[in-house]
Scaffold this motif. Sequence first.
Motif, PDB file in Angstrom:
ATOM      1  N   VAL A  89       0.862  -1.183   0.000  1.00 34.50           N
ATOM      2  CA  VAL A  89       0.000   0.000   0.000  1.00 34.50           C
ATOM      3  C   VAL A  89       0.896   1.229   0.000  1.00 34.50           C
ATOM      4  N   GLY A  90       0.678   2.110  -0.945  1.00 34.20           N
ATOM      5  CA  GLY A  90       1.437   3.351  -1.008  1.00 34.20           C
ATOM      6  C   GLY A  90       0.540   4.476  -1.465  1.00 34.20           C
ATOM      7  N   THR A  91       1.154   5.558  -1.924  1.00 31.63           N
ATOM      8  CA  THR A  91       0.385   6.674  -2.467  1.00 31.63           C
ATOM      9  C   THR A  91       0.926   7.015  -3.846  1.00 31.63           C
ATOM     10  N   ASN A  92       0.183   7.836  -4.554  1.00 34.21           N
ATOM     11  CA  ASN A  92       0.615   8.252  -5.882  1.00 34.21           C
ATOM     12  C   ASN A  92       1.643   9.374  -5.734  1.00 34.21           C
ATOM     13  N   ASN A  93       2.876   8.976  -5.456  1.00 32.46           N
ATOM     14  CA  ASN A  93       3.955   9.944  -5.237  1.00 32.46           C
ATOM     15  C   ASN A  93       4.204  10.799  -6.468  1.00 32.46           C
ATOM     16  N   TRP A  94       4.070  10.202  -7.640  1.00 34.09           N
ATOM     17  CA  TRP A  94       4.329  10.920  -8.891  1.00 34.09           C
ATOM     18  C   TRP A  94       3.374  12.101  -9.040  1.00 34.09           C
ATOM     19  N   SER A  95       2.077  11.843  -8.884  1.00 32.42           N
ATOM     20  CA  SER A  95       1.100  12.926  -9.074  1.00 32.42           C
ATOM     21  C   SER A  95       1.227  13.968  -7.968  1.00 32.42           C
ATOM     22  N   GLY A  96       1.608  13.554  -6.759  1.00 32.38           N
ATOM     23  CA  GLY A  96       1.829  14.522  -5.684  1.00 32.38           C
ATOM     24  C   GLY A  96       2.963  15.468  -6.011  1.00 32.38           C
ATOM     25  N   ALA A  97       4.046  14.926  -6.588  1.00 31.51           N
ATOM     26  CA  ALA A  97       5.186  15.763  -6.964  1.00 31.51           C
ATOM     27  C   ALA A  97       4.836  16.677  -8.131  1.00 31.51           C
ATOM     28  N   VAL A  98       4.034  16.173  -9.050  1.00 28.22           N
ATOM     29  CA  VAL A  98       3.583  17.012 -10.163  1.00 28.22           C
ATOM     30  C   VAL A  98       2.792  18.205  -9.630  1.00 28.22           C
ATOM     31  N   ALA A  99       1.867  17.947  -8.703  1.00 33.01           N
ATOM     32  CA  ALA A  99       1.051  19.030  -8.146  1.00 33.01           C
ATOM     33  C   ALA A  99       1.904  20.056  -7.424  1.00 33.01           C
ATOM     34  N   ALA A 100       2.907  19.598  -6.657  1.00 34.08           N
ATOM     35  CA  ALA A 100       3.785  20.522  -5.927  1.00 34.08           C
ATOM     36  C   ALA A 100       4.597  21.383  -6.889  1.00 34.08           C
ATOM     37  N   THR A 101       5.100  20.765  -7.955  1.00 37.73           N
ATOM     38  CA  THR A 101       5.904  21.510  -8.929  1.00 37.73           C
ATOM     39  C   THR A 101       5.049  22.527  -9.678  1.00 37.73           C
ATOM     40  N   ARG A 102       3.860  22.112 -10.084  1.00 40.47           N
ATOM     41  CA  ARG A 102       2.964  23.037 -10.789  1.00 40.47           C
ATOM     42  C   ARG A 102       2.592  24.227  -9.900  1.00 40.47           C
ATOM     43  N   HIS A 103       2.447  23.975  -8.615  1.00 36.47           N
ATOM     44  CA  HIS A 103       2.138  25.054  -7.677  1.00 36.47           C
ATOM     45  C   HIS A 103       3.226  26.129  -7.731  1.00 36.47           C
ATOM     46  N   LEU A 104       4.486  25.702  -7.706  1.00 41.88           N
ATOM     47  CA  LEU A 104       5.596  26.655  -7.762  1.00 41.88           C
ATOM     48  C   LEU A 104       5.677  27.332  -9.131  1.00 41.88           C
ATOM     49  N   LEU A 105       5.444  26.567 -10.180  1.00 41.51           N
ATOM     50  CA  LEU A 105       5.469  27.145 -11.519  1.00 41.51           C
ATOM     51  C   LEU A 105       4.368  28.198 -11.683  1.00 41.51           C
ATOM     52  N   ASP A 106       3.181  27.911 -11.149  1.00 38.10           N
ATOM     53  CA  ASP A 106       2.076  28.866 -11.242  1.00 38.10           C
ATOM     54  C   ASP A 106       2.380  30.155 -10.489  1.00 38.10           C
ATOM     55  N   LEU A 107       3.203  30.055  -9.438  1.00 38.99           N
ATOM     56  CA  LEU A 107       3.594  31.251  -8.692  1.00 38.99           C
ATOM     57  C   LEU A 107       4.656  32.059  -9.429  1.00 38.99           C
ATOM     58  N   GLY A 108       5.257  31.453 -10.450  1.00 37.72           N
ATOM     59  CA  GLY A 108       6.265  32.170 -11.230  1.00 37.72           C
ATOM     60  C   GLY A 108       7.688  31.691 -11.038  1.00 37.72           C
ATOM     61  N   HIS A 109       7.907  30.648 -10.246  1.00 42.36           N
ATOM     62  CA  HIS A 109       9.263  30.131 -10.026  1.00 42.36           C
ATOM     63  C   HIS A 109       9.744  29.373 -11.254  1.00 42.36           C
ATOM     64  N   ARG A 110      10.978  29.591 -11.618  1.00 37.21           N
ATOM     65  CA  ARG A 110      11.583  28.873 -12.729  1.00 37.21           C
ATOM     66  C   ARG A 110      12.895  28.197 -12.319  1.00 37.21           C
ATOM     67  N   ARG A 111      13.542  28.740 -11.319  1.00 39.13           N
ATOM     68  CA  ARG A 111      14.790  28.122 -10.830  1.00 39.13           C
ATOM     69  C   ARG A 111      14.455  27.401  -9.524  1.00 39.13           C
ATOM     70  N   ILE A 112      14.159  26.104  -9.652  1.00 34.10           N
ATOM     71  CA  ILE A 112      13.637  25.322  -8.531  1.00 34.10           C
ATOM     72  C   ILE A 112      14.662  24.266  -8.113  1.00 34.10           C
ATOM     73  N   GLY A 113      15.109  24.348  -6.869  1.00 37.83           N
ATOM     74  CA  GLY A 113      16.010  23.341  -6.326  1.00 37.83           C
ATOM     75  C   GLY A 113      15.228  22.127  -5.856  1.00 37.83           C
ATOM     76  N   VAL A 114      15.886  20.966  -5.880  1.00 33.52           N
ATOM     77  CA  VAL A 114      15.226  19.713  -5.496  1.00 33.52           C
ATOM     78  C   VAL A 114      16.102  18.966  -4.499  1.00 33.52           C
TER      79      VAL A 114
END
Length: 346
Positions: A167-192
């Motif tokens: 049993v796990g979670t959809n880690n991929w879609s969670g990361a996509v949502a987090a990245t899109r959130h930052l992109l929508d705010l205008g971030h382009r240089r994103i550290g990981v």
Amino acid sequence: MLEEGRQRRRQARRRGDLPIATIAELAGVSPPTVSKVLNGRAGVGEQTRQRVEALLRDHGYRRPSPARTAHGLEVVFQQMLGSIAIEIMRGVAGVAALRDCTVGFTDVGPRASAGELWVEPLLLRQPAGVITVFPGVTARHREMLAASGVPLVAVDPIGDLFPTPAVGTNNWSGAVAATRHLLDLGHRRIGVLAGPARDLSARARLDGIRAALDHVGIPFDDGLLRHGEFTFEEGRDLGRELLTLPAAPTAVLCGDDLQAMGVYEAARQLGLRIPDDLSVVGFDDVEQAGWLAPGLTTVRQPFAEMGATAARLVLALAEGQALAQHRYELDTTLVPRGSTAAPRPR
């Protein structure tokens, strides 16, 4: 006629109805020896143990149901990590209570670090089923439990334990949502700050970040990537590396909330304000994420639901039911808080 009799016996064996005495006869050992293997006791040679375990697996041996229903579920942790462990236990306990089943837990951290087996003492308690929240589970552990007729379900395993249900979670879609959130705010240089490369969930989150950047045509910058353990200290040290680069990121995506808390500390040490100078996103949504100042934007994993799902699966296996699938992924949710904002010119 003889062939029909053999077929019936084979079918009975596939159902797990073979008595211990027959297993002992097939293995060339005594019934007490088979009992020792079933209960994880010492006093059996390694080759003999493996031979008996193989026969128990091949014939699908299961302890009789009356004995099984008298025992509870065991949840195995490597470390009882605060609110995550509590939420998982809450989910397991909720399902177990409906079935009049007890729940126990084992913290195998000291045993695992010392290289000791944790399965044998656990089998002495004759659990109905085992749920592991433990990255050190191996195929050998699975085989020992299977040989004793004890079903296993893994919560968020770091590696591939197929055919162990997980049993796990959809880690991929969670990361996509987090990245899109930052992109929508205008971030382009994103550290990981990614988790360990050996970890399935960490790899899925990193793949999700790459996919979200690729979707908007922003190349992934390997110079802004650091791999580390899911700890505060790694977040602090690796976060400081990122934040002291000549062209530092305006936001940092973290593999979990502990790493994100470490980035908070690195930012404090460098005199950076969150979110004015730096946006930070975590993963998990542990209880402390909402206590930070500002509160941490993060991806919520439904830990209680994960525990409840694992409990339902392991109880179904204990009753001899077949599962429809071996991997169950639950949805994640982005939880925006005060740690993210539009980037400001430096």
